[in-house]
Scaffold this motif. Structure first.
Motif, PDB file in Angstrom:
ATOM      1  N   THR A   6       0.846  -1.154  -0.072  1.00 56.08           N
ATOM      2  CA  THR A   6       0.171   0.088  -0.075  1.00 56.08           C
ATOM      3  C   THR A   6       0.885   1.331  -0.069  1.00 56.08           C
ATOM      4  OG1 THR A   6      -0.082  -0.197   2.507  1.00 56.08           O
ATOM      5  CG2 THR A   6      -1.912  -1.280   1.357  1.00 56.08           C
ATOM      6  N   TYR A   7       1.892   1.305   0.759  1.00 57.91           N
ATOM      7  CA  TYR A   7       2.913   2.336   0.996  1.00 57.91           C
ATOM      8  C   TYR A   7       3.462   2.735  -0.526  1.00 57.91           C
ATOM      9  CZ  TYR A   7       7.573   3.923   1.570  1.00 57.91           C
ATOM     10  OH  TYR A   7       8.953   4.729   1.287  1.00 57.91           O
ATOM     11  N   GLN A  10       0.790   3.855  -2.913  1.00 57.27           N
ATOM     12  CA  GLN A  10       0.272   5.146  -2.808  1.00 57.27           C
ATOM     13  C   GLN A  10       1.398   6.141  -3.420  1.00 57.27           C
ATOM     14  OE1 GLN A  10       0.064   6.420   1.493  1.00 57.27           O
ATOM     15  NE2 GLN A  10      -1.614   7.911   0.957  1.00 57.27           N
ATOM     16  N   ILE A 232       4.973  10.347   2.915  1.00 56.68           N
ATOM     17  CA  ILE A 232       3.995   9.192   2.601  1.00 56.68           C
ATOM     18  C   ILE A 232       4.627   8.021   3.526  1.00 56.68           C
ATOM     19  CG2 ILE A 232       3.009   7.711   0.863  1.00 56.68           C
ATOM     20  CD1 ILE A 232       2.174  10.464   0.966  1.00 56.68           C
ATOM     21  N   GLU A 236       2.267   6.191   6.158  1.00 57.35           N
ATOM     22  CA  GLU A 236       1.628   5.078   5.570  1.00 57.35           C
ATOM     23  C   GLU A 236       0.489   4.345   6.393  1.00 57.35           C
ATOM     24  OE1 GLU A 236       3.566   1.299   5.206  1.00 57.35           O
ATOM     25  OE2 GLU A 236       5.244   1.866   6.419  1.00 57.35           O
ATOM     26  N   TYR A 239      -5.145   6.589   7.773  1.00 51.88           N
ATOM     27  CA  TYR A 239      -6.324   6.926   6.882  1.00 51.88           C
ATOM     28  C   TYR A 239      -6.117   5.826   5.691  1.00 51.88           C
ATOM     29  CZ  TYR A 239      -5.245  11.637   8.425  1.00 51.88           C
ATOM     30  OH  TYR A 239      -5.225  12.647   9.440  1.00 51.88           O
ATOM     31  N   LYS A 240      -5.928   4.609   6.179  1.00 52.37           N
ATOM     32  CA  LYS A 240      -6.023   3.506   5.219  1.00 52.37           C
ATOM     33  C   LYS A 240      -7.212   3.005   4.651  1.00 52.37           C
ATOM     34  CE  LYS A 240      -2.032   0.803   6.708  1.00 52.37           C
ATOM     35  NZ  LYS A 240      -1.379  -0.684   7.133  1.00 52.37           N
ATOM     36  N   SER A 242      -9.544   5.374   3.840  1.00 54.84           N
ATOM     37  CA  SER A 242     -10.181   6.357   3.324  1.00 54.84           C
ATOM     38  C   SER A 242     -10.149   6.024   1.562  1.00 54.84           C
ATOM     39  CB  SER A 242      -9.231   7.842   3.310  1.00 54.84           C
ATOM     40  OG  SER A 242      -7.876   7.503   2.666  1.00 54.84           O
ATOM     41  N   HIS A 245      -6.833   7.006  -0.269  1.00 50.85           N
ATOM     42  CA  HIS A 245      -6.012   5.976  -0.305  1.00 50.85           C
ATOM     43  C   HIS A 245      -6.221   4.905  -0.961  1.00 50.85           C
ATOM     44  CE1 HIS A 245      -3.585   2.679   1.919  1.00 50.85           C
ATOM     45  NE2 HIS A 245      -2.784   3.757   2.388  1.00 50.85           N
ATOM     46  N   LYS A 246      -7.361   4.434  -1.065  1.00 46.75           N
ATOM     47  CA  LYS A 246      -7.842   3.269  -1.826  1.00 46.75           C
ATOM     48  C   LYS A 246      -7.454   3.703  -3.542  1.00 46.75           C
ATOM     49  CE  LYS A 246     -10.734   1.024   1.244  1.00 46.75           C
ATOM     50  NZ  LYS A 246     -12.271   0.464   1.628  1.00 46.75           N
ATOM     51  N   ASP A 249      -3.778   3.601  -4.177  1.00 52.89           N
ATOM     52  CA  ASP A 249      -3.242   2.543  -4.198  1.00 52.89           C
ATOM     53  C   ASP A 249      -3.639   1.776  -5.630  1.00 52.89           C
ATOM     54  OD1 ASP A 249      -2.461   2.363  -1.777  1.00 52.89           O
ATOM     55  OD2 ASP A 249      -4.041   1.210  -0.906  1.00 52.89           O
TER      56      ASP A 249
END
Length: 320
Positions: A6-7, A10, A232, A236, A239-240, A242, A245-246, A249
């Motif tokens: 995810t990091y 992003q 970032i 990381e 707000y996973k 949000s 964020h998605k 990703d």
């Protein structure tokens, strides 16, 4: 060093969206290029993208032909297939335009990244011979070897220009950003928080200089790119869930598709000069962001279609 998909996605998502935004200004008119949002985006968009390529690069000491084969497929296949198609459309069927069209029709990044990857891998292979050295000596050896590689690009690549104009000067211009990202990956956990405000001040001071040298511009771009990556990286876990964020990703996972296909859509958009140079910097920025997202969304759908067929996925995106 933390490694979470995810990091990574992003960061890639942010980088490719800023590249699309920058190209909206670049492909409109000279007036649009000179406006403040364009100059801000231009100061870090491609440097950040190249720095991320170095940041996520891994150079295992594998068989050299296996490495070259892997990078040829993942970088040169999209360059020749999608970049070649775009060049054909833009030059009314000139098959050689992929080698001569201005900045390789925008696909110079893939070609430059290929040469940089091969060069840095050679450096990593050479450095593997000095594993017996103590830590401090190895670190100085790292700096020395990669500096020599960069200087070789600075002085050797131009020998091929303009006879082999596809090389131009992009590899040697952007290699410092790649190496900066490559080294940042190693030392980001050791970077102190107080360094970030200093880098921001450096960026703002240099950005305010109207006629700056290329060296100062490089320092400025590196400073703000390091700040973005560091921010970032540290945030990381926030707000996973949000929507933003998605979405980032998802965009990050298809960043290659966005890069190679966004040119087609940008050239299909009418002249945006009047909209992008409305006189209000904030409004101009949000307009360019909104248009960029409208460009990105259909490419995400197109990527799903391409990825569903292993032959298209290999031919167009260089992914097996």
């Amino acid at each position: 060093m933390k490694e979470r998909i995810t990091y990574i996605d992003q960061l890639k998502g942010i980088a490719i969206i800023t590249v699309v935004m920058m190209h909206l200004y670049c492909f409109s008119s000279e007036i649009a290029v000179q406006c403040l949002p364009s100059r801000i985006l231009y100061s870090y968009a491609m440097p950040l993208f190249m720095m991320l390529s170095g940041f996520f690069a891994k150079f295992t000491i594998m068989d050299k032909w296996l490495f070259i084969k892997k990078k040829t497929i993942s970088l040169l296949l999209p360059y020749f297939t999608v970049g070649g198609l775009y060049s054909l459309l833009m030059t009314n069927g000139d098959i050689t335009s992929i080698f001569t069209f201005h900045y390789r029709a925008g696909y110079w990044y893939l070609l430059s990244l290929y040469l940089i990857h091969i060069s840095v891998w050679c450096g990593a292979t050479l450095l593997s011979l000095f594993k017996s050295l103590d830590y401090n000596k190895r670190e100085w050896m790292n700096i020395g070897v990669y500096t020599l590689i960069w200087l070789s690009l600075v002085y050797i690549v131009p020998l091929f220009y303009p006879r082999v104009s596809l090389l131009e000067n992009m590899p040697q211009v952007y290699m410092p950003y790649f190496l900066c990202g490559f080294l940042l990956n190693k030392y980001i956990d050791k970077l102190k928080d107080w360094v970030i405000p200093i880098l921001l001040v450096v960026y703002l001071c240099i950005f305010s200089i109207e006629h700056k040298s290329s060296e100062l511009a490089c320092v400025s771009s590196m400073s703000i790119s390091v700040c973005i990556i560091y921010a970032i990286y540290k945030l990381e876990n926030c707000y996973k869930e949000s929507i933003v964020h998605k979405f980032l990703d998802k965009v990050g996972r298809v960043s290659l598709s966005v890069y190679v296909f966004h040119y087609f859509l940008i050239y299909g958009i009418p002249d945006l000069t009047s909209v992008l140079t409305c006189g209000n910097t904030i409004i101009s920025f949000w307009i360019s962001l909104a248009i960029s997202l409208l460009i990105v969304v259909p490419i995400i759908i197109l990527d799903c279609f391409i990825s569903s067929n292993k032959y298209l996925k290999l031919l167009i995106l260089g992914k097996s």
